[in-house]
Design a protein around this motif. Structure first.
Motif, PDB file in Angstrom:
ATOM      1  N   ASP A 191      22.127   6.842  16.973  1.00  0.00           N
ATOM      2  CA  ASP A 191      21.704   6.194  15.733  1.00  0.00           C
ATOM      3  C   ASP A 191      20.276   5.660  15.854  1.00  0.00           C
ATOM      4  O   ASP A 191      19.454   5.811  14.944  1.00  0.00           O
ATOM      5  CB  ASP A 191      22.652   5.052  15.371  1.00  0.00           C
ATOM      6  CG  ASP A 191      23.874   5.525  14.599  1.00  0.00           C
ATOM      7  OD1 ASP A 191      23.923   6.719  14.248  1.00  0.00           O
ATOM      8  OD2 ASP A 191      24.776   4.705  14.360  1.00  0.00           O
ATOM      9  N   ARG A 192      19.971   5.021  16.976  1.00  0.00           N
ATOM     10  CA  ARG A 192      18.616   4.492  17.167  1.00  0.00           C
ATOM     11  C   ARG A 192      17.592   5.617  17.222  1.00  0.00           C
ATOM     12  O   ARG A 192      16.498   5.501  16.652  1.00  0.00           O
ATOM     13  CB  ARG A 192      18.557   3.656  18.445  1.00  0.00           C
ATOM     14  CG  ARG A 192      19.321   2.348  18.360  1.00  0.00           C
ATOM     15  CD  ARG A 192      19.017   1.454  19.553  1.00  0.00           C
ATOM     16  NE  ARG A 192      19.863   0.263  19.555  1.00  0.00           N
ATOM     17  CZ  ARG A 192      19.747  -0.751  20.412  1.00  0.00           C
ATOM     18  NH1 ARG A 192      18.792  -0.695  21.354  1.00  0.00           N
ATOM     19  NH2 ARG A 192      20.541  -1.802  20.355  1.00  0.00           N
ATOM     20  N   LEU A 193      17.922   6.692  17.901  1.00  0.00           N
ATOM     21  CA  LEU A 193      16.996   7.823  17.964  1.00  0.00           C
ATOM     22  C   LEU A 193      16.780   8.408  16.572  1.00  0.00           C
ATOM     23  O   LEU A 193      15.648   8.769  16.212  1.00  0.00           O
ATOM     24  CB  LEU A 193      17.547   8.891  18.915  1.00  0.00           C
ATOM     25  CG  LEU A 193      17.505   8.541  20.402  1.00  0.00           C
ATOM     26  CD1 LEU A 193      18.338   9.528  21.212  1.00  0.00           C
ATOM     27  CD2 LEU A 193      16.064   8.522  20.919  1.00  0.00           C
ATOM     28  N   GLY A 194      17.848   8.506  15.789  1.00  0.00           N
ATOM     29  CA  GLY A 194      17.717   9.022  14.423  1.00  0.00           C
ATOM     30  C   GLY A 194      16.849   8.131  13.561  1.00  0.00           C
ATOM     31  O   GLY A 194      15.992   8.617  12.796  1.00  0.00           O
ATOM     32  N   ARG A 195      17.047   6.810  13.664  1.00  0.00           N
ATOM     33  CA  ARG A 195      16.216   5.888  12.880  1.00  0.00           C
ATOM     34  C   ARG A 195      14.765   5.963  13.330  1.00  0.00           C
ATOM     35  O   ARG A 195      13.842   5.872  12.512  1.00  0.00           O
ATOM     36  CB  ARG A 195      16.739   4.451  13.013  1.00  0.00           C
ATOM     37  CG  ARG A 195      18.073   4.217  12.343  1.00  0.00           C
ATOM     38  CD  ARG A 195      18.319   2.742  12.081  1.00  0.00           C
ATOM     39  NE  ARG A 195      18.371   1.951  13.302  1.00  0.00           N
ATOM     40  CZ  ARG A 195      19.483   1.728  14.010  1.00  0.00           C
ATOM     41  NH1 ARG A 195      20.628   2.251  13.603  1.00  0.00           N
ATOM     42  NH2 ARG A 195      19.458   0.979  15.090  1.00  0.00           N
ATOM     43  N   GLY A 196      14.561   6.123  14.623  1.00  0.00           N
ATOM     44  CA  GLY A 196      13.194   6.224  15.137  1.00  0.00           C
ATOM     45  C   GLY A 196      12.462   7.435  14.579  1.00  0.00           C
ATOM     46  O   GLY A 196      11.298   7.344  14.179  1.00  0.00           O
TER      47      GLY A 196
END
Length: 495
Positions: free
Chosen positions: A89-94
């Protein structure tokens, strides 16, 4: 200008002070801390923005190398202690907030001005430049809005955006901008409905008239386990046709006693939901019996057990399976495990496979033995069950490694690809190997030569682990001279 380290030092000091104040909440008055805690909640929301920025930096700079992996998610999981879903999720938001927006799609039918113009639609043409600038501005607005976005609302937006079809992907930045703006005023529940509506409208708008497979391309099935309560949830996203087929089959179980023994003469007090559930179980059991011979048992439910387990079993006992779910005796009886499935017995003296119920093909035997020996993926910290693993050669097959139990171990797809088959720690990459101390345990060798073992619950529940670590048990797999071997549960058939 203060460094990142200095800012983090200030945050740590502030949090340490707050913890000391709230160490005894009985001495804290609500009126005295109310406004400060409201400010803290708004300030902490910025952590979500920083998480996305750091995740983007991790992916951009190959942070996985720090933990011997080609994947940035592995760094976030190991060094920050995140779950796989939170890391992704964090990688996607980044990517959404900081990666350069994807170039706009060319106009339908292609450009009309020759090859040069056709290749330059995303940057050279006026329309392409304008579209690119619009995407950049939307991303900057979304980035600004995200600075005050709570972690909960950021997750809602991220997970709703996953439902965008490939055809509607060009709407992602626009939806992200609208969603982050709306998040300032909407509650989490209302925000979810709002973003779901935006995504649904985009999907409808871009649904190709000639492509009936848009929903099929998003088909998926998830399993959620809640071992504490004993309940398990299955979620499936599918098409209208498959939904209708499944519903027609399970609805056949709605008539009273249709799958509960109509000849019993007893009233059927099950709810409609329970009747549908039982009809699905009936379908699966029949299918399993039908496919046993075709698949050589490879899709069977496999149970790992030692003689010690059986001797001390009671109604509260549970036995490890290849799908990551421990089954109590009552569930085993409910499933009707009567020879259709496999049971692998490990010798408590040697810790090695001793006998196998319903022996099948060699590759099936090896997979079952690996279940008993390790239970889950052998990589440190991984909990993927055996049914999701790929069989890995400790010494690569391409380098002359044999396909026998001594050279095989189960690894999940991610860690199978992260493993360094050259076993030379190049680029900081890690690899799995057996403990040179002779315990028989498989661990992960780091670049510094140290070996780390999987200590997750799934691995420590395996029969092999319990035998290797029981008091007085064998640590090397060599039989103790004074101890007789276990009796064989499944004697081989006479030749």
């Amino acid at each position: 200008m203060l460094s990142v380290e200095s800012y983090v030092d200030e945050v740590e000091r502030g949090l340490t002070g707050l913890l000391s104040v709230f160490d005894d909440p009985s001495s804290v008055q609500f009126a005295g801390v109310m406004h400060a805690m409201e400010r803290l909640e708004r300030a902490v929301a910025a952590k979500t923005y920083l998480d996305a920025a750091f995740a983007y930096i991790c992916e951009r700079n190959d942070a996985g190398r720090e933990v011997g992996s080609p994947y940035a998610a592995e760094y976030l999981k190991e060094r920050l202690g995140l779950s796989a879903s939170e890391a992704y999720d964090r990688l996607g938001r980044g990517r959404q907030l900081f990666a350069p927006p994807a170039p706009p799609e060319p106009p339908a039918g292609g450009a009309q001005g020759g090859e040069e113009e056709t290749l330059d639609f995303g940057g050279g043409s006026d329309a392409g430049q304008e579209k690119k600038q619009q995407e950049k501005e939307r991303q900057e607005k979304a980035r600004k809005n995200s600075r005050d976005l709570s972690a909960e609302k950021a997750r809602i937006i991220q997970r709703c955006l996953k439902a965008l079809t490939a055809e509607a992907a060009s709407e992602r930045t626009s939806i992200l901008e609208k969603a982050t703006e709306a998040a300032k005023l909407r509650s989490p529940e209302d925000l979810r409905k709002y973003v779901e509506r935006l995504v649904a409208n985009a999907n409808r708008k871009h649904r190709p008239a000639a492509n009936p497979n848009a929903a099929w391309d998003q088909r998926t099935l998830f399993f959620q386990q809640d071992e504490a309560s004993g309940k398990y949830r299955i979620t499936i996203d599918t098409t209208a046709g498959i939904f209708a087929l499944l519903k027609a089959h399970v609805d056949a179980g709605l008539p009273a006693n249709s799958n509960a023994g109509a000849g019993s003469g007893e009233r059927d007090y099950r709810t409609p939901g329970q009747r549908r559930h039982d009809e699905l179980v009936h379908i699966l059991q029949n299918w399993e019996r039908h496919r046993q011979s075709d698949r050589g048992g490879a899709a069977s439910l496999i149970i790992s057990v030692t003689a010690d387990d059986l001797a001390g079993a009671d109604p509260t006992s549970s036995f490890q399976t290849n799908v990551g779910v421990n089954l109590p005796p009552a569930e085993m009886m409910r499933l009707g495990l009567n020879g259709q499935d496999f049971v692998l017995q490990l010798d408590s003296v040697t810790g090695l496979p001793l006998s196998l119920g319903r022996t099948r093909l060699a590759n099936v035997y090896q997979r079952i033995a690996l279940l008993a020996l390790q239970g889950v993926c052998a990589w440190e910290g991984c909990t993927r069950p055996m049914s999701e693993l790929e069989v890995h050669h400790l010494h690569a097959y391409s380098h002359g490694g044999d396909t026998d139990l001594a050279n095989l171990i189960g690894l999940c797809r991610t860690h199978h690809r992260a493993n360094n088959d050259h076993r030379d720690c190049r680029d900081g990459r890690r690899h799995v190997d057996r403990d040179p101390g002779g315990s028989g345990e498989v661990g992960v060798v780091h670049a510094d030569g140290s070996m780390h073992f999987n200590q997750t619950q799934g691995h420590t529940d395996s029969a092999g682990y319990k035998l290797r670590h029981r008091p007085g048990g064998s640590a090397t797999g060599t039989a103790r001279a004074a101890a007789p071997p276990d009796p064989v549960l499944f004697p081989p058939p006479p030749s």
